[in-house]
Write an enzyme that holds these catalytic residues in place. Sequence first.
Site, short mmCIF file in Angstrom:
data_model
loop_
_atom_site.label_atom_id
_atom_site.label_comp_id
_atom_site.label_asym_id
_atom_site.label_seq_id
_atom_site.Cartn_x
_atom_site.Cartn_y
_atom_site.Cartn_z
N GLU A 1 0.84 -1.19 0.00
CA GLU A 1 0.00 0.00 0.00
C GLU A 1 0.88 1.24 0.00
O GLU A 1 1.82 1.35 0.78
CB GLU A 1 -0.92 0.02 1.23
CG GLU A 1 -1.93 -1.12 1.24
CD GLU A 1 -3.05 -0.92 2.26
OE1 GLU A 1 -3.12 0.16 2.89
OE2 GLU A 1 -3.86 -1.86 2.42
N ASP B 1 -9.51 0.32 7.96
CA ASP B 1 -9.51 1.78 7.89
C ASP B 1 -10.52 2.35 8.89
O ASP B 1 -10.24 3.34 9.57
CB ASP B 1 -9.87 2.25 6.48
CG ASP B 1 -8.80 1.86 5.46
OD1 ASP B 1 -7.63 1.71 5.85
OD2 ASP B 1 -9.16 1.73 4.27
N HIS C 1 -4.00 6.62 0.79
CA HIS C 1 -3.35 5.32 0.73
C HIS C 1 -4.01 4.52 -0.38
O HIS C 1 -5.07 4.90 -0.89
CB HIS C 1 -3.38 4.60 2.08
CG HIS C 1 -4.71 4.04 2.48
ND1 HIS C 1 -5.76 4.83 2.90
CD2 HIS C 1 -5.17 2.76 2.51
CE1 HIS C 1 -6.80 4.05 3.21
NE2 HIS C 1 -6.48 2.80 2.97
N HIS D 1 -5.26 0.70 -2.10
CA HIS D 1 -5.68 -0.68 -1.89
C HIS D 1 -5.22 -1.46 -3.11
O HIS D 1 -5.87 -1.40 -4.16
CB HIS D 1 -7.21 -0.76 -1.74
CG HIS D 1 -7.72 -0.23 -0.45
ND1 HIS D 1 -9.06 0.03 -0.22
CD2 HIS D 1 -7.08 0.09 0.71
CE1 HIS D 1 -9.21 0.47 1.02
NE2 HIS D 1 -8.02 0.53 1.60
ZN LIG Z 1 -7.37 1.07 3.41
#
Ligand SMILES: [Zn+2]
Length: 135
Positions: free
Chosen positions: A28, A96, A83, A85
């Site tokens: 990530e 999250d 961020h 995925h």
């Molecule tokens: Zn996430």
Amino acid sequence: MEDPTKVTIPARLLGALHAEAAKAAPREACGILLGNGHDIERISPAANVHSEPEARFEIDPRALIDAYRDARGGGPQVLGYYHSHPAGPPEPSSTDRAMAAADGSIWAIIGLGRVEFWRDGPSGFVPVGYSCPAR
Ligand SMILES: [Zn+2]
């Protein structure tokens, strides 16, 4: 952050978010969204220091400290975080949601070739629309 329903982000920064996600995969990517009001004006890529970076992220605390210090010194505000995925949709995962601080920050999530924006609000993540300003 007067208008909770939308943000602006230049098209080139959307491209940069996709590029950061591609560069980090299968890990990530993560970083900081900087700007003023509801206008995202810069992204600041940061190291993902989580021990399981394929499935989680933790922004390098040093990068956060620097960003907040710069903001106090008159630099752009820390509007939120981004961020990626690597194998999932651009929606807040259960992880999250567990990490959320309910502080009103903007989260950009990159996944499945899309970028979506969310606000980490008092009642959970809410989707935030975005537009790309004409220069
Ligand atoms: Zn996430």
